[in-house]
Motif scaffolding. Structure first.
Motif, PDB file in Angstrom:
ATOM      1  N   VAL A   6       1.093  -0.700  -0.139  1.00 45.31           N
ATOM      2  CA  VAL A   6      -0.128   0.556   0.163  1.00 45.31           C
ATOM      3  C   VAL A   6       0.403   0.924  -0.221  1.00 45.31           C
ATOM      4  CG1 VAL A   6      -2.153  -1.362   1.329  1.00 45.31           C
ATOM      5  CG2 VAL A   6      -0.329   0.125   2.510  1.00 45.31           C
ATOM      6  N   GLN A   7       0.439   2.115  -0.662  1.00 46.41           N
ATOM      7  CA  GLN A   7       1.602   3.142  -1.092  1.00 46.41           C
ATOM      8  C   GLN A   7       0.783   4.840  -0.289  1.00 46.41           C
ATOM      9  OE1 GLN A   7       1.418   3.601  -5.852  1.00 46.41           O
ATOM     10  NE2 GLN A   7       2.720   2.196  -5.100  1.00 46.41           N
ATOM     11  N   ARG A   8       1.498   5.538   0.436  1.00 50.44           N
ATOM     12  CA  ARG A   8       1.060   6.844   0.833  1.00 50.44           C
ATOM     13  C   ARG A   8       1.129   7.672  -0.347  1.00 50.44           C
ATOM     14  NH1 ARG A   8       3.616   8.116   6.248  1.00 50.44           N
ATOM     15  NH2 ARG A   8       4.568   9.392   4.706  1.00 50.44           N
ATOM     16  N   TYR A   9       0.238   8.773  -0.162  1.00 52.33           N
ATOM     17  CA  TYR A   9       0.588  10.342  -1.626  1.00 52.33           C
ATOM     18  C   TYR A   9       0.560  11.835  -0.512  1.00 52.33           C
ATOM     19  CZ  TYR A   9       0.898   6.882  -5.696  1.00 52.33           C
ATOM     20  OH  TYR A   9       0.510   5.924  -5.917  1.00 52.33           O
ATOM     21  N   ASP A  10       0.863  12.274  -0.872  1.00 56.84           N
ATOM     22  CA  ASP A  10       0.575  13.705  -0.412  1.00 56.84           C
ATOM     23  C   ASP A  10      -0.299  14.362  -1.291  1.00 56.84           C
ATOM     24  OD1 ASP A  10       2.382  15.338  -2.760  1.00 56.84           O
ATOM     25  OD2 ASP A  10       3.792  15.145  -1.340  1.00 56.84           O
ATOM     26  N   SER A  11      -0.493  15.366  -1.275  1.00 57.56           N
ATOM     27  CA  SER A  11      -1.824  15.917  -1.797  1.00 57.56           C
ATOM     28  C   SER A  11      -1.501  16.284  -2.892  1.00 57.56           C
ATOM     29  CB  SER A  11      -1.883  17.510  -0.849  1.00 57.56           C
ATOM     30  OG  SER A  11      -0.656  18.789  -0.582  1.00 57.56           O
TER      31      SER A  11
ATOM     32  N   GLY B 276      -0.039  14.255  -4.847  1.00 60.24           N
ATOM     33  CA  GLY B 276      -0.121  12.939  -5.856  1.00 60.24           C
ATOM     34  C   GLY B 276       1.603  12.708  -5.933  1.00 60.24           C
ATOM     35  N   ARG B 277       2.077  12.843  -5.178  1.00 61.82           N
ATOM     36  CA  ARG B 277       3.782  11.878  -4.594  1.00 61.82           C
ATOM     37  C   ARG B 277       3.657  10.677  -3.789  1.00 61.82           C
ATOM     38  NH1 ARG B 277       6.044  18.071  -4.807  1.00 61.82           N
ATOM     39  NH2 ARG B 277       4.670  17.265  -3.001  1.00 61.82           N
ATOM     40  N   VAL B 278       4.628   9.925  -3.975  1.00 59.90           N
ATOM     41  CA  VAL B 278       3.946   8.738  -3.555  1.00 59.90           C
ATOM     42  C   VAL B 278       5.367   8.783  -1.956  1.00 59.90           C
ATOM     43  CG1 VAL B 278       5.298   6.090  -2.948  1.00 59.90           C
ATOM     44  CG2 VAL B 278       3.616   6.716  -4.843  1.00 59.90           C
ATOM     45  N   THR B 279       4.768   8.870  -1.215  1.00 62.42           N
ATOM     46  CA  THR B 279       5.733   9.317   0.264  1.00 62.42           C
ATOM     47  C   THR B 279       5.806   8.205   1.183  1.00 62.42           C
ATOM     48  OG1 THR B 279       3.429   9.871   1.978  1.00 62.42           O
ATOM     49  CG2 THR B 279       5.053  11.996   0.228  1.00 62.42           C
ATOM     50  N   ALA B 280       5.214   6.959   0.967  1.00 54.98           N
ATOM     51  CA  ALA B 280       5.306   5.851   1.557  1.00 54.98           C
ATOM     52  C   ALA B 280       4.962   4.566   1.336  1.00 54.98           C
ATOM     53  CB  ALA B 280       4.935   5.574   3.250  1.00 54.98           C
ATOM     54  N   THR B 281       5.969   3.240   1.227  1.00 61.54           N
ATOM     55  CA  THR B 281       5.065   2.317   1.234  1.00 61.54           C
ATOM     56  C   THR B 281       4.734   0.768   2.253  1.00 61.54           C
ATOM     57  OG1 THR B 281       6.863   1.220   0.676  1.00 61.54           O
ATOM     58  CG2 THR B 281       5.689   2.169  -1.211  1.00 61.54           C
ATOM     59  N   VAL B 282       3.940   0.666   2.456  1.00 62.80           N
ATOM     60  CA  VAL B 282       4.045  -0.547   3.213  1.00 62.80           C
ATOM     61  C   VAL B 282       2.910  -1.446   2.847  1.00 62.80           C
ATOM     62  CG1 VAL B 282       2.976  -1.184   4.944  1.00 62.80           C
ATOM     63  CG2 VAL B 282       2.875   1.409   5.462  1.00 62.80           C
ATOM     64  N   PRO B 283       4.735  -3.159   2.699  1.00 66.27           N
ATOM     65  CA  PRO B 283       4.469  -4.502   2.152  1.00 66.27           C
ATOM     66  C   PRO B 283       3.316  -5.087   2.999  1.00 66.27           C
ATOM     67  CG  PRO B 283       5.725  -3.928   4.015  1.00 66.27           C
ATOM     68  CD  PRO B 283       5.530  -2.242   4.016  1.00 66.27           C
ATOM     69  N   VAL B 284       2.066  -4.806   2.363  1.00 63.43           N
ATOM     70  CA  VAL B 284       0.426  -5.850   2.586  1.00 63.43           C
ATOM     71  C   VAL B 284       0.929  -7.467   1.166  1.00 63.43           C
ATOM     72  CG1 VAL B 284      -1.559  -6.089   3.093  1.00 63.43           C
ATOM     73  CG2 VAL B 284      -0.564  -3.827   3.695  1.00 63.43           C
ATOM     74  N   THR B 285       0.512  -8.756   0.959  1.00 66.80           N
ATOM     75  CA  THR B 285       0.289  -9.344   0.495  1.00 66.80           C
ATOM     76  C   THR B 285      -1.030  -9.106   0.148  1.00 66.80           C
ATOM     77  OG1 THR B 285       1.611 -10.643   1.735  1.00 66.80           O
ATOM     78  CG2 THR B 285       0.288 -12.081  -0.103  1.00 66.80           C
ATOM     79  N   SER B 286      -1.124  -8.695  -1.541  1.00 69.23           N
ATOM     80  CA  SER B 286      -2.374  -8.725  -2.044  1.00 69.23           C
ATOM     81  C   SER B 286      -3.085  -8.279  -1.123  1.00 69.23           C
ATOM     82  CB  SER B 286      -3.203 -10.061  -2.246  1.00 69.23           C
ATOM     83  OG  SER B 286      -2.466 -10.620  -3.390  1.00 69.23           O
ATOM     84  N   PRO B 287      -3.074  -7.095  -0.775  1.00 70.27           N
ATOM     85  CA  PRO B 287      -3.891  -6.030   0.002  1.00 70.27           C
ATOM     86  C   PRO B 287      -5.111  -5.851  -1.315  1.00 70.27           C
ATOM     87  CG  PRO B 287      -2.338  -4.287  -1.304  1.00 70.27           C
ATOM     88  CD  PRO B 287      -1.964  -6.074  -1.606  1.00 70.27           C
ATOM     89  N   GLY B 288      -6.470  -5.122  -0.564  1.00 74.93           N
ATOM     90  CA  GLY B 288      -7.256  -5.079  -0.646  1.00 74.93           C
ATOM     91  C   GLY B 288      -8.150  -3.898   0.025  1.00 74.93           C
ATOM     92  N   ALA B 289      -8.986  -3.650   0.588  1.00 79.90           N
ATOM     93  CA  ALA B 289      -9.962  -2.322   1.622  1.00 79.90           C
ATOM     94  C   ALA B 289      -8.829  -1.568   2.300  1.00 79.90           C
ATOM     95  CB  ALA B 289     -11.105  -2.503   2.144  1.00 79.90           C
TER      96      ALA B 289
END
Length: 308
Positions: free
Chosen positions: A87-92, A94-107
């Protein structure tokens, strides 16, 4: 979900990722063919078209498929990259500011404790017996390096998720139906048994009702499940290839379809109308300022301004 078996090497992880990617692609193509033969939903109301703008562009179309969207308490957008297992975090901007590993992520959903809850194992392989490595993880989105921890496990193919006002988490499990998880991470087995249904995808809570999309069905029903009577579900609309949904700022339902439409539904009157037509749409979320954020099949994320 973080890899619980660190002894598995990169080659094995890539093998399983490719298998999951291939199986999911095959499932999507098969379902699209089935749903294409079903009649499209009939517009029963008119609504002004919305305007949209690209919030973020995908780096690799389809590989960057955005399965779901959610916001943290700070107003940052988080995007589930299903085939990248993160899952990726975006700033206002639209830039990626963080990623967190999650297998086949959904909601991705903000919990009452300000943690982010992400379903994992949203993969068609998990529909087969004995392969249920799926559930929900949670993490602190403000941490310098967020580490997901398992909140609930043993689900089939979880996809959508939503909290009610009491802090219960409802998970749309494609293989079994709506799973109700209490705040203490225990499953309400009796409630869940009454909400059993195959083929669910997206889910949203509004007041005393749970709304869910039935993606694995020719008609793609949107169903209402009363929280106090989960065995008395009813169809509020039929919408082929209905994927994810959210409750808009106007209290109406907005459904993203992989047929390429963002559809507004008034569950009280069963009326529907299309507010946006684009490529395949996979998810919709409401931003803190009231706009809709919509994920596309290419992986782009759109900001949608609803007409007044």
């Amino acid at each position: 979900m973080p890899n619980p078996r660190p002894s598995v090497g990169p080659r094995s992880r890539n093998h399983f990722r490719q298998r999951g990617f291939a199986s999911s692609c095959a499932l999507v193509l098969a379902l699209t063919a089935v749903a294409a033969a079903a009649p499209a939903h009939a517009e029963s109301a008119s609504c002004a078209p919305a305007t949209s703008a690209t919030f973020s562009k995908a780096n690799a179309p389809f590989l960057d498929w955005a399965e779901n969207l959610g916001f943290d308490a700070q107003g940052n957008l988080w995007v589930s990259r299903l085939y990248r297992n993160e899952v990726q975090r975006y700033d206002s901007a639209g830039r990626v500011t963080a990623t967190v590993p999650v297998t086949s992520p959904g909601a991705i959903r903000l919990g009452p404790d300000h943690q982010l809850y992400v379903v994992y194992g949203d993969n068609s392989l998990n529909l087969f017996p004995g392969t249920h490595d799926a559930g929900v993880v949670r993490f602190d989105p403000t941490a310098a390096a967020p580490v997901p921890e398992v909140f609930v496990s043993g689900l089939s193919m979880p996809n959508g998720a939503a909290f009610d006002a009491a802090g219960n988490l409802y998970v749309a499990d494609t293989g079994s139906g709506v799973v109700r998880v209490r705040p203490d991470a225990t499953i309400d087995a009796d409630w869940t048994a009454q909400a059993s249904r195959f083929g669910l995808n997206g889910i949203a809570v509004e007041g005393d009702s749970v709304y869910a999309t039935v993606y694995l069905s020719p008609h793609g029903q949107i169903v209402r499940i009363p929280i106090d009577a989960p065995d008395q579900s009813a169809t509020v609309a039929n919408l082929s290839l209905s994927d994810d949904l959210a409750v808009g700022p106007d209290g109406l339902l907005y459904v993203a379809t992989t047929a390429g439409s963002l559809v507004r539904i008034d569950p009280a009157t069963h009326s529907t109308c299309t507010v946006l037509t684009a490529g395949p749409l996979s998810a919709v979320a409401v931003s803190p300022d009231g706009d809709l954020m919509v994920a596309t099949g290419t992986g782009d994320v759109l900001r949608v301004d609803l007409a007044e």
